[in-house]
Design a protein around this motif. Sequence first.
Motif, PDB file in Angstrom:
ATOM      1  N   LEU A 306       3.774   3.012 -14.397  1.00  0.00           N
ATOM      2  CA  LEU A 306       3.271   3.073 -15.758  1.00  0.00           C
ATOM      3  C   LEU A 306       4.402   3.324 -16.755  1.00  0.00           C
ATOM      4  CD1 LEU A 306      -0.038   5.103 -15.321  1.00  0.00           C
ATOM      5  CD2 LEU A 306       0.248   2.636 -15.435  1.00  0.00           C
ATOM      6  N   CYS A 307       5.332   4.208 -16.379  1.00  0.00           N
ATOM      7  CA  CYS A 307       6.439   4.532 -17.279  1.00  0.00           C
ATOM      8  C   CYS A 307       7.426   3.381 -17.403  1.00  0.00           C
ATOM      9  CB  CYS A 307       7.159   5.786 -16.800  1.00  0.00           C
ATOM     10  SG  CYS A 307       6.212   7.307 -17.059  1.00  0.00           S
ATOM     11  N   GLY A 308       7.441   2.450 -16.437  1.00  0.00           N
ATOM     12  CA  GLY A 308       8.192   1.229 -16.652  1.00  0.00           C
ATOM     13  C   GLY A 308       9.364   0.946 -15.758  1.00  0.00           C
ATOM     14  N   VAL A 309       9.445   1.553 -14.562  1.00  0.00           N
ATOM     15  CA  VAL A 309      10.544   1.196 -13.668  1.00  0.00           C
ATOM     16  C   VAL A 309      10.250  -0.158 -13.025  1.00  0.00           C
ATOM     17  CG1 VAL A 309      10.881   3.661 -13.207  1.00  0.00           C
ATOM     18  CG2 VAL A 309       9.715   2.246 -11.504  1.00  0.00           C
ATOM     19  N   ASP A 310      11.307  -0.839 -12.617  1.00  0.00           N
ATOM     20  CA  ASP A 310      11.162  -2.156 -12.000  1.00  0.00           C
ATOM     21  C   ASP A 310      11.275  -2.113 -10.486  1.00  0.00           C
ATOM     22  OD1 ASP A 310      11.136  -4.011 -14.455  1.00  0.00           O
ATOM     23  OD2 ASP A 310      12.847  -2.703 -14.818  1.00  0.00           O
ATOM     24  N   GLN A 311      12.022  -1.144  -9.968  1.00  0.00           N
ATOM     25  CA  GLN A 311      12.192  -0.953  -8.531  1.00  0.00           C
ATOM     26  C   GLN A 311      12.100   0.538  -8.239  1.00  0.00           C
ATOM     27  OE1 GLN A 311      15.550  -4.535  -8.185  1.00  0.00           O
ATOM     28  NE2 GLN A 311      16.038  -2.525  -7.367  1.00  0.00           N
ATOM     29  N   ILE A 312      11.535   0.878  -7.079  1.00  0.00           N
ATOM     30  CA  ILE A 312      11.479   2.285  -6.682  1.00  0.00           C
ATOM     31  C   ILE A 312      11.501   2.388  -5.172  1.00  0.00           C
ATOM     32  CG2 ILE A 312       8.933   2.401  -6.701  1.00  0.00           C
ATOM     33  CD1 ILE A 312       9.233   5.300  -7.741  1.00  0.00           C
ATOM     34  N   HIS A 313      12.155   3.414  -4.680  1.00  0.00           N
ATOM     35  CA  HIS A 313      12.193   3.671  -3.248  1.00  0.00           C
ATOM     36  C   HIS A 313      10.823   4.165  -2.794  1.00  0.00           C
ATOM     37  CE1 HIS A 313      16.718   3.672  -2.947  1.00  0.00           C
ATOM     38  NE2 HIS A 313      16.521   3.697  -4.257  1.00  0.00           N
ATOM     39  N   THR A 314      10.282   3.542  -1.774  1.00  0.00           N
ATOM     40  CA  THR A 314       8.964   3.939  -1.263  1.00  0.00           C
ATOM     41  C   THR A 314       8.983   4.254   0.227  1.00  0.00           C
ATOM     42  OG1 THR A 314       8.296   1.638  -0.855  1.00  0.00           O
ATOM     43  CG2 THR A 314       7.775   2.565  -3.014  1.00  0.00           C
ATOM     44  N   GLY A 315      10.155   4.318   0.833  1.00  0.00           N
ATOM     45  CA  GLY A 315      10.223   4.653   2.248  1.00  0.00           C
ATOM     46  C   GLY A 315      10.394   3.432   3.124  1.00  0.00           C
ATOM     47  N   THR A 316      10.348   3.680   4.425  1.00  0.00           N
ATOM     48  CA  THR A 316      10.668   2.647   5.409  1.00  0.00           C
ATOM     49  C   THR A 316       9.533   2.406   6.396  1.00  0.00           C
ATOM     50  OG1 THR A 316      11.695   4.304   6.845  1.00  0.00           O
ATOM     51  CG2 THR A 316      13.126   3.183   5.271  1.00  0.00           C
ATOM     52  N   ALA A 317       8.308   2.745   5.990  1.00  0.00           N
ATOM     53  CA  ALA A 317       7.159   2.577   6.892  1.00  0.00           C
ATOM     54  C   ALA A 317       7.406   3.314   8.204  1.00  0.00           C
ATOM     55  CB  ALA A 317       6.845   1.107   7.130  1.00  0.00           C
ATOM     56  N   ASN A 318       8.027   4.503   8.079  1.00  0.00           N
ATOM     57  CA  ASN A 318       8.270   5.405   9.210  1.00  0.00           C
ATOM     58  C   ASN A 318       9.295   4.881  10.204  1.00  0.00           C
ATOM     59  OD1 ASN A 318       6.304   7.165   8.128  1.00  0.00           O
ATOM     60  ND2 ASN A 318       4.685   6.036   9.166  1.00  0.00           N
ATOM     61  N   LEU A 319      10.167   3.984   9.754  1.00  0.00           N
ATOM     62  CA  LEU A 319      11.199   3.454  10.641  1.00  0.00           C
ATOM     63  C   LEU A 319      12.541   4.145  10.456  1.00  0.00           C
ATOM     64  CD1 LEU A 319      10.414  -0.352  10.359  1.00  0.00           C
ATOM     65  CD2 LEU A 319      10.167   1.061  12.403  1.00  0.00           C
ATOM     66  N   GLY A 320      12.777   4.773   9.332  1.00  0.00           N
ATOM     67  CA  GLY A 320      14.076   5.346   9.046  1.00  0.00           C
ATOM     68  C   GLY A 320      14.141   6.827   9.331  1.00  0.00           C
ATOM     69  N   LYS A 321      14.968   7.537   8.558  1.00  0.00           N
ATOM     70  CA  LYS A 321      15.254   8.944   8.826  1.00  0.00           C
ATOM     71  C   LYS A 321      14.337   9.902   8.083  1.00  0.00           C
ATOM     72  CE  LYS A 321      18.705   9.272   5.111  1.00  0.00           C
ATOM     73  NZ  LYS A 321      20.131   9.464   4.773  1.00  0.00           N
ATOM     74  N   LEU A 322      13.486   9.389   7.180  1.00  0.00           N
ATOM     75  CA  LEU A 322      12.692  10.255   6.334  1.00  0.00           C
ATOM     76  C   LEU A 322      11.325  10.535   6.941  1.00  0.00           C
ATOM     77  CD1 LEU A 322      13.641   8.714   2.877  1.00  0.00           C
ATOM     78  CD2 LEU A 322      14.705  10.624   4.076  1.00  0.00           C
ATOM     79  N   ALA A 323      10.676  11.596   6.433  1.00  0.00           N
ATOM     80  CA  ALA A 323       9.386  12.023   6.972  1.00  0.00           C
ATOM     81  C   ALA A 323       8.313  10.957   6.729  1.00  0.00           C
ATOM     82  CB  ALA A 323       8.969  13.341   6.325  1.00  0.00           C
ATOM     83  N   ASN A 324       7.210  11.073   7.468  1.00  0.00           N
ATOM     84  CA  ASN A 324       6.138  10.083   7.432  1.00  0.00           C
ATOM     85  C   ASN A 324       5.642   9.833   6.008  1.00  0.00           C
ATOM     86  OD1 ASN A 324       6.266   9.892  10.174  1.00  0.00           O
ATOM     87  ND2 ASN A 324       4.478  11.151  10.571  1.00  0.00           N
ATOM     88  N   GLU A 325       5.460   8.577   5.703  1.00  0.00           N
ATOM     89  CA  GLU A 325       4.986   8.198   4.381  1.00  0.00           C
ATOM     90  C   GLU A 325       4.067   6.986   4.494  1.00  0.00           C
ATOM     91  OE1 GLU A 325       8.406   9.118   1.243  1.00  0.00           O
ATOM     92  OE2 GLU A 325       9.000   7.608   2.686  1.00  0.00           O
ATOM     93  N   ASP A 326       3.164   6.863   3.522  1.00  0.00           N
ATOM     94  CA  ASP A 326       2.266   5.712   3.471  1.00  0.00           C
ATOM     95  C   ASP A 326       2.943   4.589   2.703  1.00  0.00           C
ATOM     96  OD1 ASP A 326       0.078   4.001   3.502  1.00  0.00           O
ATOM     97  OD2 ASP A 326      -0.862   4.985   1.767  1.00  0.00           O
ATOM     98  N   THR A 327       4.052   4.094   3.240  1.00  0.00           N
ATOM     99  CA  THR A 327       4.824   3.078   2.527  1.00  0.00           C
ATOM    100  C   THR A 327       3.997   1.835   2.246  1.00  0.00           C
ATOM    101  OG1 THR A 327       6.865   3.877   3.546  1.00  0.00           O
ATOM    102  CG2 THR A 327       6.902   1.655   2.627  1.00  0.00           C
ATOM    103  N   VAL A 328       3.275   1.358   3.234  1.00  0.00           N
ATOM    104  CA  VAL A 328       2.523   0.122   3.073  1.00  0.00           C
ATOM    105  C   VAL A 328       1.443   0.281   2.001  1.00  0.00           C
ATOM    106  CG1 VAL A 328       0.999  -1.520   4.224  1.00  0.00           C
ATOM    107  CG2 VAL A 328       3.030  -0.656   5.407  1.00  0.00           C
ATOM    108  N   GLY A 329       0.737   1.401   2.014  1.00  0.00           N
ATOM    109  CA  GLY A 329      -0.296   1.638   1.012  1.00  0.00           C
ATOM    110  C   GLY A 329       0.277   1.782  -0.394  1.00  0.00           C
TER     111      GLY A 329
END
Length: 426
Positions: A306-329
């Motif tokens: 809404l604020c207007g960014v064009d790209q944002i990090h949303t995770g790796t669908a639990n493939l990388g080093k970060l904790a579980n996230e609903d990347t696909v959703g």
Amino acid sequence: MVGITYEDFLDLGYDPADSDLVCEFYVEPATDQTAESAASWVASESSNGTWAELQVAGSVTDLSATACGITEMTVPGREDRDAYRVAIAYPDALFEPGNMPQVLSCIAGNILGMKAVDRIRLLDCDWPERLATSFPGPQFGTSVRQDVFDAGDRPITATVPKPKVGLSTEQHAQIGYEAWTGGLDLLKDDENLTDQAFNPFEDRLTETLAQRDRAQDETGDPKSYLLNVTASGREMLERVDLAAEHGCEYVMVDVVTAGWAAVQQVRERCATHGLAIHAHRAMHAGFDRLPDHGVSMRVLAQVARLCGVDQIHTGTANLGKLANEDTVGINAWLYADRYGLRDVLPMASGGLHPGLVPELVARCGTNIGVQAGGGVHGHPDGTHAGAKALRAAVDAAAAGRDIETAAAETPELATALEQWGTETPR
């Protein structure tokens, strides 16, 4: 007339109006609270209630939020707790149009520290048209893949020089050149690189863009640079101006640490220059890591769009080093039509390397960005080879080709697979 009481904030039969902002919360009531009373407290504190019964003349209930849904739920690891999904409907008149800090002060403010709940997490928002369209949304969104890079059906690719801080300006720019000529589209500053003595902002801008131009001339392919402009408000806007003056297509902002008001200012300034905004989400886990408290990444991504960014990090669908996230959703929400606002390009990052790319693309599709830091610069043969390996993996995955077949044609990819296989780093 006696003012409104907590019971006035609960109506499980209420059908939210189209103009209401409806928020869903995970709520664990305190031991002395029922689900209904806890939900009432949340609705009250986030709108126009208070702890004391008021003696107020006239009606103020037209500004009251309404707890309109309560459903039992569980969170893994907390199955022993009474927990509920609570829907709260907020009337449109509560909000100042186009003022994201004010909106969040309502729906994710004092309620996160209330004694009436042991845990509370803002899970999701259903944004009404009038409020949503009072924000500008992205200028470009996923169109950057074609408009900037002519990427076809493949994800765009990016890397961050490593170590993330400590490199000189010359070293930083040279790494960019090696990554770009290895086939990557973007070089990105990391979240904590701004204007330090070892790599000053303006020097880095000019020297890195010079290497960008050199790489473009040699490869014939468009290249770009995600320059971190994060700073205090006035300084950040001046950095945006400098980026535009020197020919950047993008700026990068640490959106959570900078604050949403600052992001809104950057969006306005970028519109005057035609610059895209890459959102780094540093500090997001302070809000969203715990599954039973805080604010979900889904909501943070909604706010960013809404604020207007064009790209944002949303995770790796639990493939990388970060904790579980609903990347696909989260990605699905960023793509979906929202009253004509442009979409957002999700960036997958955090512990990625070439061997993870096929599964990443299988889970997330090709309308993404793929960013690897250590998975490029940690290649046994250096950054240039690491870039070639990542690009070969991305091209193969986008074309539906087996990565082993691609590795037989690209020695750098074969070396990366020997180094890391298809294992997820911790």
